[in-house]
Each structure stands twice: as C-alpha cells, then as structure tokens.
Design an enzyme around this catalytic site. Structure first.
Site, short mmCIF file in Angstrom:
data_model
loop_
_atom_site.label_atom_id
_atom_site.label_comp_id
_atom_site.label_asym_id
_atom_site.label_seq_id
_atom_site.Cartn_x
_atom_site.Cartn_y
_atom_site.Cartn_z
N LYS A 178 0.90 -1.36 0.03
CA LYS A 178 0.02 -0.03 0.08
C LYS A 178 0.30 0.97 -0.17
O LYS A 178 1.22 1.14 0.86
CB LYS A 178 -0.86 -0.05 1.04
CG LYS A 178 -2.02 0.76 1.62
CD LYS A 178 -2.26 2.15 1.09
CE LYS A 178 -1.97 2.99 1.98
NZ LYS A 178 -1.97 3.99 1.34
N CYS A 285 14.05 10.49 6.28
CA CYS A 285 13.52 10.63 7.52
C CYS A 285 15.30 10.90 8.01
O CYS A 285 15.39 10.77 9.36
CB CYS A 285 13.88 8.72 7.71
SG CYS A 285 13.90 8.06 6.81
N GLU A 377 10.42 16.33 14.49
CA GLU A 377 10.02 16.59 12.65
C GLU A 377 9.84 17.51 12.04
O GLU A 377 8.89 17.65 11.89
CB GLU A 377 9.76 15.28 12.84
CG GLU A 377 10.50 14.29 11.16
CD GLU A 377 10.21 12.86 10.82
OE1 GLU A 377 8.71 12.99 10.77
OE2 GLU A 377 11.12 12.47 10.72
P1 NDP Z 1 2.38 8.78 6.88
O1 NDP Z 1 2.86 8.20 8.58
O2 NDP Z 1 1.04 10.39 6.65
O3 NDP Z 1 2.06 7.47 6.09
C1 NDP Z 1 2.62 6.80 5.86
C2 NDP Z 1 2.20 5.25 4.74
O4 NDP Z 1 0.56 5.37 6.12
C3 NDP Z 1 0.88 6.04 3.55
O5 NDP Z 1 1.21 5.10 3.22
C4 NDP Z 1 0.18 6.73 4.24
O6 NDP Z 1 -1.13 6.64 3.45
C5 NDP Z 1 -0.42 5.24 4.87
N1 NDP Z 1 -1.13 5.77 6.46
C6 NDP Z 1 -1.77 6.75 6.77
N2 NDP Z 1 -3.14 6.54 7.99
C7 NDP Z 1 -2.68 5.17 7.72
C8 NDP Z 1 -3.27 4.39 9.10
N3 NDP Z 1 -4.48 4.69 9.66
N4 NDP Z 1 -3.42 2.93 9.16
C9 NDP Z 1 -2.17 2.43 7.82
N5 NDP Z 1 -1.64 3.36 7.38
C10 NDP Z 1 -1.96 4.66 7.22
O7 NDP Z 1 3.63 8.84 6.60
P2 NDP Z 1 4.20 9.93 5.51
O8 NDP Z 1 4.02 8.98 4.20
O9 NDP Z 1 3.98 11.60 5.89
O10 NDP Z 1 5.86 9.88 5.88
C11 NDP Z 1 6.92 10.92 6.29
C12 NDP Z 1 7.06 10.06 7.80
O11 NDP Z 1 8.08 8.59 7.11
C13 NDP Z 1 8.06 10.55 8.20
O12 NDP Z 1 7.26 10.84 9.79
C14 NDP Z 1 9.35 9.76 7.88
O13 NDP Z 1 10.85 10.69 9.14
C15 NDP Z 1 8.96 9.08 8.20
N6 NDP Z 1 10.15 7.68 7.15
C16 NDP Z 1 10.67 6.75 7.99
C17 NDP Z 1 11.53 6.02 7.16
C18 NDP Z 1 12.42 4.96 8.36
O14 NDP Z 1 12.97 4.36 7.41
N7 NDP Z 1 12.77 5.18 9.12
C19 NDP Z 1 12.36 6.60 5.96
C20 NDP Z 1 10.68 7.49 5.54
C21 NDP Z 1 10.30 8.01 6.08
P3 NDP Z 1 -1.63 7.95 2.80
O15 NDP Z 1 -0.21 8.28 2.35
O16 NDP Z 1 -2.09 7.95 1.68
O17 NDP Z 1 -2.43 9.06 3.48
#
Ligand code: NDP
Length: 529
Positions: A178, A285, A377
């Site tokens: 997803k 991240c 962050e």
């Molecule tokens: P989000 O947490 O907003 O979203 C991550 C994923 O989760 C997306 O596919 C999102 O879908 C989905 N999602 C949203 N709501 C739910 C839910 N209730 N249940 C399950 N899945 C859900 O993160 P971002 O996409 O904004 O990414 C940025 C964040 O990711 C930052 O905090 C960054 O630091 C972190 N990150 C961490 C990494 C690591 O390796 N540690 C690497 C890269 C990023 P949708 O987008 O469609 O809402």
C-alpha cells in the site's frame, strides 16, 4: 486525507462506480494520472489472492526467486530514464536525486539479495551446551512468514517499497503493498516491473488508496506489517495489527543530529551538513534536523554553510515539498523558533514557482531545545545550528531527543569519532558521513526510541521476513529422559545434583553428576518395563 495539491480540488474523486486517487506533479500542479482508491474489501481480496499464490512461490529455489529479482533489475536499467522521470515528477525531487537516491540503491539491493539471500538465510546448527552430550542437536531453519503487508510513505516512493518488496520476495513471501496516496503511480510502476520480470501472478499485489486502505491492510489477517511513515501513524498501525497479534516493523521519523567537533575538516563538514539537511528538500527520515558545532569553530563553520547554501539552485538542486501540509509544518517550526529568539541566516520563506511548493533552504542560529525546530520532526529544508562547549555537552544535546534514527559526527580523529559514536542513542551513527546509509543494502536500517522497531536491510532486515524454525533432534532414543515422570526420591536427588553440576558450563563438573544420572536412568527405564 491530505490537502489537494491541484489548484482545483481533492486528491480522491468519487463517481457512482469507482473511487480514484489523482496523482499530481507538486512542481506544476498538473495531473499525472489516476489510480484506484481501494476499499477495505478490495484490500482483503488482495491479501487473499497473495496468500493463495504464496506457497508455490515459496516452493521455488532461492536461485529461481533470485532470477526474478535480477530480471527486474535489468528492466529497471533498460527503463531507467522513464522510471526516474516518473519518480521525479510524482515526488517533486530533482531528476538527479531520483536516480542517485532512489534507483541506484535499489539496483544494488536487487543484486545483493538475489545473490546472497540463500547464504544469509542458510540453516544454522546451534551450540546447545551439555545437552549435546546427551545425544541432542539443534538447527534453525528460516522459513518465509507468508504474506507481508508493506505500507510506505511518499518521500522515497520507489526505493523504500521496492527494497522491502524485493527482500520479502526473495525470502519466499507474497507481498501486498500500500503506497502513499501521494505516489501511487510510482508503486504501480514497481508492480509493472516485477510483472515484466516474470513474477508469478498475484505474488505481488499493489493496493493504491489513502490512509483507509493502509488501515485495512494493517487490520487484515496478514503475517507481518512493514510500516514506514510517521510516528503518529506508526502508533495506529501497531495498535491495529495488535488486534490480530500481527507483528510489525516500524520505520518511523527522526530528528537526526550532526555533530561538528573542534578538529573537523570544516569544508567537508559544512558541505555534508548542507547536503544532509537539504537533499530531498529535507524530506528524508535521516535528514540532518539538528546541527551542533563546537563553539570555537562555529563562526567559520556557519560562514561555509551559508556560502554553500546560497549556491543551491531551487528546482535543480533542491526539489519541491510534497504537500501544502508539509510546507505549513516547516513554516510553523521556523516561525516558532524566530518568535523565541532564533536568528535567520538565510532562507526562511516559500519560493513561488508557478504552482510549485518550494521552500528556501534555511539556516537558523540562536536555537535551543525549547523550540519545536529542535524537538519535532520538521521534514523540510531547515538546518538549525547550536553550539556546544565540550564532548559531554555535545552527546547530551544529541541524546536529548524523542527519536533515535541516525546521527553524524565530524572529526579528523577517527578513534575519537568512534568512541563518541558509541555514546549516541540511535540506530546508525556515521563518522565523517551523513544521511546516505539507507542506500547500503548490506547494512541494517532502523532506529530506536520513537524512530521505531525492527530493522530493514542487511541480514537483520532479511530476518524480519522469515520465521525461525528450531528443529531439535534426540539421537539417544533408547532411554527415557531422566526428567520425565515419576518424580521419585532418586529423581529429586538427580535434579539437585544437576542444579549444581549441569548449569555451570564445566564438563568436569558434569562428570561428577554421572553417577546420579546413571542411577536415575536405570530407575526410569526399569519402571517402564
Ligand atoms: P504517514 O505516516 O502519513 O504515512 C505513511 C503511510 O501510511 C502512507 O502510505 C499512508 O497513506 C499510510 N497511512 C495513513 N494512515 C494510515 C492508517 N491509519 N493506517 C495505516 N496506514 C496509514 O507518513 P508520510 O507518508 O507523511 O511519510 C513521512 C514520514 O515517514 C516522516 O515521519 C518520515 O520520517 C517517515 N519516514 C521514515 C523512514 C524510515 O526508514 N525510518 C523513511 C522514510 C520516511 P496515505 O499517504 O495515503 O495517507
């Protein structure tokens, strides 16, 4: 759901028949394409299809599964420009970053795991101490978990899901992926590449959609969830998965520090800080989100950092922000810092470029840990710089943080760098390097504290995709075990002896338990006649 990036409306469009996500180019605001907004029922069906296809995939050899990965790698190389351009357009990053930060690392990862997964997961005989003397042996066999749910973010829409998918597949799992609603087309391209590479039908399912589709996947009856995203969503995913006791890997956010010691090469450290903070428009991240510099060299360092930053070209070097929400968070953090007394050295504002969402690379000084810019962050192109007096203070400041993903230390004295590295609370600490180690497929990736649980990449990451099966064999089948029923006085005497003689690791000590052991074996086996 996120705010629309289009000038005219929402990201999800519903008609009477279908719901669709619209993907926009964050630089131009132009629509790039559409993808289904999967419902919970569709996610469930995708999980069922993947589950049905998995046993046949798992039955294939590592070599066969590896060939599919290598074919996918060839296809990515053949279609590199087309894929890089899609990634760049959908995420707003410069084409150079799409190639260097997304495609190159995954080509290496595909090659590495195609060739090395079998060795990394080979059966292991384990040493079981004195039990071996009783004719027993133990092996660990690594078996695929089954069906893996991967939920991925928008900031590296190719490298993160493709790397995790390839590792799940090589270990013999099926995958339901997803992707973020902001980057569905890039994920569909991953599916297309694997299909072209001959991956059997249904082994990889891509369920595009918004957060609700992610929530449906996290609550489905899959075998593991690999989640990459924010700590807030990570909490919700862990809670949902816990309802079915589904294990979760959480790769969450970071507030990563960069420490510049008084003996650092200032040119290199300044260039590293600028790249580490502003690459991917600060939306990584592992971006440098806090910089601590020794007070004696702070002025020289800042002069270099500002000079480097002033040379960056918006659009060519520093890409767009992914969403209006993201740019507003950056603005709020900068505003909060300035209100509390921070000084702006460069940047600090949006840059208009048509419909583009750009934020100028920004450097702040005079910051402290009461400010949001040093605690939360920011996920944007901002480098707040603070000074420290000595090593102890540098480490204290670095560790005064809710997160613990990566950290970077700059010094000419490598021994000093490694000594300090061991004191930082993080998943990865780099000495004279910054940001890039997610690209090393061979090394573990992951954090501590609010940065998450578990690891991806490297052998530790590969182990997240398998269930260790312990096979224990007893060759000495001609006697009953001395600890079986009945608990006679002789048995109790033996257990007392074993408490002392079996458990201290010494064979000599064990020898002294032999008379009691023999008496008990005789007794136990006589009573069975
Ligand atoms: P989000 O947490 O907003 O979203 C991550 C994923 O989760 C997306 O596919 C999102 O879908 C989905 N999602 C949203 N709501 C739910 C839910 N209730 N249940 C399950 N899945 C859900 O993160 P971002 O996409 O904004 O990414 C940025 C964040 O990711 C930052 O905090 C960054 O630091 C972190 N990150 C961490 C990494 C690591 O390796 N540690 C690497 C890269 C990023 P949708 O987008 O469609 O809402």
């Amino acid at each position: 759901m996120r705010e629309a990036r289009s000038p005219n409306g929402s990201q999800i469009e519903s008609s009477s028949l279908t719901r669709e996500i619209i993907s926009y180019d964050p630089v131009t605001g132009e629509e790039l394409g559409r993808a289904p907004a999967s419902s919970a029922a569709e996610v469930e069906r995708a999980v069922d299809r993947a589950r049905a296809a998995q046993p046949d995939w798992a039955a294939r050899s590592f070599a066969e599964r590896g060939r599919a990965l290598l074919r996918a790698r060839e296809i990515v190389l053949e279609r590199l420009d087309e894929i890089a351009s899609l990634i760049a357009r959908e995420s707003g990053k410069p084409l150079a970053e799409a190639i260097a930060m997304e495609i190159v690392p995954t080509l290496d990862l595909l090659h590495y795991f195609a060739h090395h997964a079998q060795k990394l997961l080979r059966d292991e005989r384990i040493a079981i101490g004195h039990y071996a003397l009783l004719g027993r042996s133990s092996r660990i066999i690594y078996r695929p978990l089954g069906t893996i749910g991967i939920i991925s973010p928008w900031n590296f829409p190719w490298a993160i899901p493709l790397g995790q998918t390839a590792m799940a597949l090589i270990a013999g799992n099926a995958v339901v992926l997803k992707p973020s609603e902001l980057a569905p087309l890039t994920a569909l391209k991953i599916g297309e590449v694997f299909a072209q590479a001959g991956l059997p039908e249904n082994v990889l399912q891509i369920v595009t959609g918004d957060g609700a589709a992610g929530a449906a996947l996290a609550s489905s009856k899959i075998d593991k969830v690999i989640f990459t995203g924010s700590a807030a969503t990570g909490r919700r995913v862990a809670a949902a998965a816990a309802q079915n006791l589904v294990p979760v890997v959480l790769e969450l956010g970071g507030k990563d520090p960069l420490l510049v010691l008084d003996d650092a090469d200032l040119d290199k450290a300044a260039a590293a800080a600028v790249w580490g903070a502003f690459a991917n428009a600060g939306q990584a991240c592992a971006s440098v989100e806090r910089c601590y510099v020794h007070e004696r060299i702070a002025q020289d360092f800042l002069r270099r950092v500002v000079a480097e930053t002033s040379r960056l070209r918006i659009g060519e070097d520093v890409g767009a922000m992914a969403s209006e929400r993201q740019i507003r968070t950056v603005e709020e953090h900068v505003r909060d810092a300035l209100r509390r007394g921070a000084r702006l050295l460069i940047g600090g504002e949006r840059i208009g470029r048509g419909a583009g969402l750009f934020y100028a690379p920004t450097i702040l000084t005079g910051v402290d840990h009461s400010m949001r810019i040093m605690r939360e962050e920011t996920f944007g192109p901002v480098l707040p710089v603070m000074t420290f007096r000595d090593e102890g203070e540098a480490i204290r400041l670095a560790n005064d943080c809710a997160y613990g993903l990566t950290a970077s230390i700059w010094t000419r004295d490598l021994r000093r760098g490694r000594r300090l590295a061991e004191q930082v609370i993080a998943g990865t600490v780099m000495v004279n390097e910054v940001l890039y180690t997610h690209a090393i497929a061979q090394a573990p990736w992951g954090g501590v504290r609010q940065s998450g649980w578990g690891r991806t990449h490297g052998r530790l990451g590969l182990l997240e995709f398998v269930a260790p099966l312990h096979v224990h064999t007893n060759r000495a089948i001609w006697w009953r075990d001395p600890w079986w029923f009945r608990y006679t006085p002789q048995a109790q005497r033996l257990f007392r002896t074993l408490a002392r003689r079996f458990t201290d690791g010494s064979r000599w000590s064990l020898m002294r338990a032999v008379p009691d052991l023999v008496r008990r074996l005789r007794e136990a086996n006589r009573s069975s006649d």
